[in-house]
Write a protein that holds these residues in place. Structure first.
Motif, mmCIF file in Angstrom:
data_model
loop_
_atom_site.group_PDB
_atom_site.id
_atom_site.type_symbol
_atom_site.label_atom_id
_atom_site.label_comp_id
_atom_site.label_asym_id
_atom_site.label_seq_id
_atom_site.Cartn_x
_atom_site.Cartn_y
_atom_site.Cartn_z
ATOM 1 N N SER A 191 8.977 -6.337 -10.125
ATOM 2 C CA SER A 191 8.774 -5.320 -11.162
ATOM 3 C C SER A 191 8.170 -4.073 -10.535
ATOM 4 O O SER A 191 7.586 -4.139 -9.455
ATOM 5 N N LEU A 192 8.334 -2.975 -11.247
ATOM 6 C CA LEU A 192 7.790 -1.708 -10.753
ATOM 7 C C LEU A 192 6.264 -1.778 -10.662
ATOM 8 O O LEU A 192 5.664 -1.352 -9.675
ATOM 9 N N LYS A 193 5.645 -2.377 -11.704
ATOM 10 C CA LYS A 193 4.189 -2.513 -11.678
ATOM 11 C C LYS A 193 3.774 -3.423 -10.516
ATOM 12 O O LYS A 193 2.773 -3.178 -9.850
ATOM 13 N N GLY A 194 4.574 -4.477 -10.281
ATOM 14 C CA GLY A 194 4.304 -5.389 -9.173
ATOM 15 C C GLY A 194 4.395 -4.678 -7.836
ATOM 16 O O GLY A 194 3.556 -4.863 -6.950
ATOM 17 N N LYS A 195 5.409 -3.829 -7.684
ATOM 18 C CA LYS A 195 5.580 -3.097 -6.429
ATOM 19 C C LYS A 195 4.426 -2.132 -6.197
ATOM 20 O O LYS A 195 3.985 -1.923 -5.071
ATOM 21 N N MET A 196 3.973 -1.523 -7.301
ATOM 22 C CA MET A 196 2.849 -0.588 -7.182
ATOM 23 C C MET A 196 1.579 -1.340 -6.780
ATOM 24 O O MET A 196 0.799 -0.880 -5.959
ATOM 25 N N LYS A 199 1.612 -2.403 -3.118
ATOM 26 C CA LYS A 199 1.323 -1.325 -2.173
ATOM 27 C C LYS A 199 -0.182 -1.163 -1.979
ATOM 28 O O LYS A 199 -0.658 -0.883 -0.885
ATOM 29 N N GLU B 7 6.910 8.426 -3.018
ATOM 30 C CA GLU B 7 6.954 6.992 -2.751
ATOM 31 C C GLU B 7 7.305 6.220 -4.028
ATOM 32 O O GLU B 7 8.050 5.254 -4.007
ATOM 33 N N MET B 11 10.533 3.925 -4.842
ATOM 34 C CA MET B 11 10.335 2.563 -5.327
ATOM 35 C C MET B 11 11.255 2.277 -6.520
ATOM 36 O O MET B 11 11.885 1.224 -6.595
ATOM 37 N N ILE B 12 11.324 3.228 -7.454
ATOM 38 C CA ILE B 12 12.167 3.078 -8.647
ATOM 39 C C ILE B 12 13.634 2.953 -8.233
ATOM 40 O O ILE B 12 14.367 2.082 -8.700
ATOM 41 N N LEU B 15 14.268 -0.406 -6.459
ATOM 42 C CA LEU B 15 14.186 -1.521 -7.396
ATOM 43 C C LEU B 15 15.443 -1.589 -8.266
ATOM 44 O O LEU B 15 16.025 -2.654 -8.462
ATOM 45 N N ASP B 47 12.261 -6.850 -17.224
ATOM 46 C CA ASP B 47 11.259 -7.538 -16.409
ATOM 47 C C ASP B 47 10.863 -6.698 -15.201
ATOM 48 O O ASP B 47 9.751 -6.806 -14.687
ATOM 49 N N ALA B 48 11.799 -5.895 -14.735
ATOM 50 C CA ALA B 48 11.510 -5.037 -13.578
ATOM 51 C C ALA B 48 10.760 -3.765 -13.988
ATOM 52 O O ALA B 48 10.504 -2.906 -13.153
ATOM 53 N N ASP B 49 10.425 -3.630 -15.291
ATOM 54 C CA ASP B 49 9.739 -2.448 -15.848
ATOM 55 C C ASP B 49 10.632 -1.213 -15.877
ATOM 56 O O ASP B 49 10.155 -0.090 -16.013
ATOM 57 N N LEU B 50 11.952 -1.400 -15.715
ATOM 58 C CA LEU B 50 12.824 -0.229 -15.639
ATOM 59 C C LEU B 50 13.316 0.230 -17.012
ATOM 60 O O LEU B 50 13.755 1.360 -17.171
ATOM 61 N N MET B 62 6.339 3.280 -18.605
ATOM 62 C CA MET B 62 5.883 3.753 -17.307
ATOM 63 C C MET B 62 5.583 5.259 -17.326
ATOM 64 O O MET B 62 5.102 5.804 -16.335
#
Lengths: 268, 388
Positions: A191-196, A199, B7, B11-12, B15, B47-50, B62
């Motif tokens: 997930s994006l929050k997970g990736k953040m 880091k 960065e 990331m977005i 992902l 689930d990936a927050d996208l 987000m």
């Protein structure tokens, strides 16, 4: 449920090459990944957390750059991670690795379940999981393909264990250690929050001194096995598949064997 | 080409690409063949927050801009344009609530949209109202604490799949476009039903259908903003979402070009790979040049939009027009490079060619986009001081 997952950073096997001179793995320019089987262990832990709550922690023993593998699993939802890293750990075989991991895991606390991938794709031994369970005095089940049920009250779980000719259904008390096969689940996406989080997360590093290990039991010194030679197997010779009726195939085989002087007599 | 992404933006992008390649790619041919919409795929994006990229953080999203959203959409479209349409149209459906909804409406709907629990749809088009939005027949009549809706919406993306519908209806016919309003209608509201599911030429992994309102009664607090704001809100939502359609063209074209290059490198004719032929190289060169131009255009325009620019109709029309006309040409040429193979369903380019046609049609046909750009130019150059 508090779950611990053991992971290993391995070279990406998609582009693995041997140095023909030294017969060792070419590491330069090869990307490192989390051992693919360990990702199924991570997914199993995360699914159990989704269902039962609790925490998922991941550990690895490796060089400082192995923290990248830990960051990777954080992006998938692992809560906390720890790295066991020390020059003294270098060259460890499966026994010394299991010993070191056990010392580290004892430091981190108690867990209801420890999950490992069935084996690492670089060493392919499948020994560290069971070795670790022995060191921790835990029951273990290898090649788990499905978790059938968990009963937290009676602290037991039932799993299916993949066999060559079917599967076994095994019940164990908890805590226990499982090694899992890829059939157990399908990986989620990070997930994006997970990736953040991955880091930024602070990764504690435990040295030999921190883990209070016996210096004679870790790394190359503590290893019962020594690698004498690594070599690439000779390529297989050409194979010919004979087709046609049985009699026709026998005829072709005889002719071939005679021609290559395997048989010296012509049989009529 | 390096667009100096932060960065976070990188990331977005990474992902979205990962989710598309791991979760969409293995299914796209089958879903397209069966004209099947996959809720499971949408869940992976959630689930990936996208899915909540454009939703403010306080409502579980987000809090990203249009630029970050199109970065993600591009990667999805590269793999499957139909899935990217669903991915993007969820954004369009939520826009009226994000930009004009009350605090209560935002609290009620947005967290579930961000988490993927609920999908949204935007319902403007009717059989008599396509390019000409003033042809809307659907009415909403106030009755005490309720509104009563009657009418039929057609060609609605996510119809029957979505839980939340932003519906444009006439509240005062005498006022023309100023007499329309937008309401939130929920799946399950009494008198709200779904009509036929359309069979489409392309984007078959997304679902399109009819909404039928038959004395559909909804509480009065489902009105977004106030009566008469329907047209303004719809236009604003479309202005914001048009670059999102343009980027479908960029992503789709990129995907088609990649297939074409790989094929051209491996297909041997006359004793060498066909990419050695200048005739083939030139087609690929034009593709790459146009894709980079389209991408740069959208990136620049969406950054301009995110800077808080007020009048964005012209640029947002440009961001839709150029990349979607381009996508039709590029996907057609990709099929040409693959020749007979390209025409067969074994290769993905025929799907890409079918998928691309809709981009020139929906969210305002490309003829309408030219109208918008032309009218804005006329306006701009009528007042001397605004020239240039």
């Amino acid at each position: 449920m508090d779950i611990l997952v053991c992971i290993k950073q391995v070279p990406d096997t998609k582009d693995i090459k041997l140095d023909p001179e030294t017969n060792t793995l070419k590491r330069e320019g090869v990307e490192s990944i989390v051992n693919p089987f360990d990702m199924y262990a991570v997914e199993t832990a995360l699914m159990l957390k989704d269902e039962w709550g609790g925490t998922v922690r991941a550990v690895t023993m490796g060089p400082p750059q192995a923290e990248q593998a830990l960051r990777e699993v954080v992006s998938y939802g692992v809560d906390e991670v720890a790295l066991f890293s020390d020059r003294a750990f270098a060259g460890a075989d499966t026994w010394a690795t299991a010993y070191t991991l056990a010392k580290g895991i004892r430091k981190l606390g108690d867990f209801d379940l420890i999950i490992c991938g069935k084996q690492a794709v670089d060493g392919d031994t499948a020994q560290v999981g069971p070795g670790l369970a022995q060191q921790l005095d835990l029951p273990f089940i290898t090649f788990v393909r499905r978790i059938v049920k968990i009963e937290l009250d009676s602290r037991t779980m039932v799993v299916e264990r993949l066999m060559d000719d079917g599967y076994d259904v095994v019940e164990t008390s908890l805590p226990a250690l499982l090694t899992v096969v890829k059939e157990i689940n399908e990986l989620r996406v990070p997930s994006l929050k997970g990736k953040m989080k991955a880091k930024k997360i602070d990764i504690p590093i435990y040295s030999a001194a921190d883990l209070e290990v016996d210096p004679d039991s870790v790394g190359l010194t503590g290893s019962y096995t020594q690698v004498i030679e690594v070599f690439a197997p000779k390529p297989r010779g050409n194979r010919i598949i004979l087709e046609g009726e049985t009699e026709e195939q026998v005829e072709k085989l005889l002719n071939g064997l005679t021609k290559d002087k395997v048989l010296s007599v012509k049989i009529d | 080409m390096d667009y100096f992404l932060t960065e976070e933006q990188k990331m977005i992008q990474d992902l979205a690409r990962q989710v598309a390649e791991e979760k969409v790619l293995p299914l796209r041919a089958e879903l397209d063949e069966n004209e099947e919409f996959s809720r499971e795929i949408i869940k992976h994006f959630a689930d990936a927050d996208l899915l909540g990229l454009g939703i403010p953080e306080e409502y579980g999203g987000m809090g990203m801009g249009v630029f970050e959203q199109i970065l993600a959409t591009e990667q999805v479209a590269r793999v499957c344009c139909g899935t990217a349409v669903t991915f993007g149209s969820g954004g369009l459906g939520a826009m009226p609530i994000i930009y004009y909804g009350s605090k209560e409406q935002k609290q009620k709907y947005l967290p579930d949209v961000a988490s993927g629990k609920k999908l949204t749809a935007f319902a403007l088009t009717e059989s008599t109202a396509g390019s000409d939005a003033s042809g809307i027949q659907t009415t909403a009549v106030r009755d005490g604490d309720e509104y009563v809706l009657n009418g039929t919406k057609q060609w609605i993306t996510n119809a029957a799949e979505a839980e939340i519908y932003c519906v444009v209806a006439i509240t005062d016919r005498s006022k023309g476009p100023r007499g329309s309003s937008i309401f939130v209608v929920e799946k399950g509201d009494s008198g709200f039903e779904f009509g036929k599911k359309e069979k489409k030429m392309g984007i078959r992994t997304s679902t399109t259908g009819e909404l039928i309102f038959n004395d559909c009664r909804i509480p009065a607090d489902r009105l977004i903003s106030r009566e008469g704001m329907g047209f303004i809100i719809a236009m604003k939502a479309l202005d914001l979402s048009r670059p999102g359609v343009g980027i479908l063209g960029v992503g789709l074209s990129q995907g088609a070009m990649e297939v074409a290059i790989e094929f051209a490198q491996t297909r041997i004719q006359f004793g060498r790979p066909i990419i050695a032929q200048q005739a083939v190289q030139h087609i690929l060169a034009d593709m790459a040049t146009n894709i980079e131009a389209g991408r740069a255009l959208i990136y620049a325009i969406t950054k301009y939009i995110d800077s808080g620019a007020k009048n964005i109709s012209k640029v947002s029309a440009m961001a839709k027009l150029f990349p979607t006309d381009m996508a039709m040409q590029i996907t057609t040429n990709a099929v040409q490079i693959l020749g007979g193979h390209g025409y067969m369903r074994e290769y993905p380019v025929e799907k890409m060619m079918r998928d691309s046609k809709i981009l020139q049609i929906f969210e305002g046909t490309n003829q309408i986009q030219r109208n918008v750009i032309g009218q804005e130019l006329n306006k701009q150059f009528s007042s001397r001081k605004n020239k240039g």
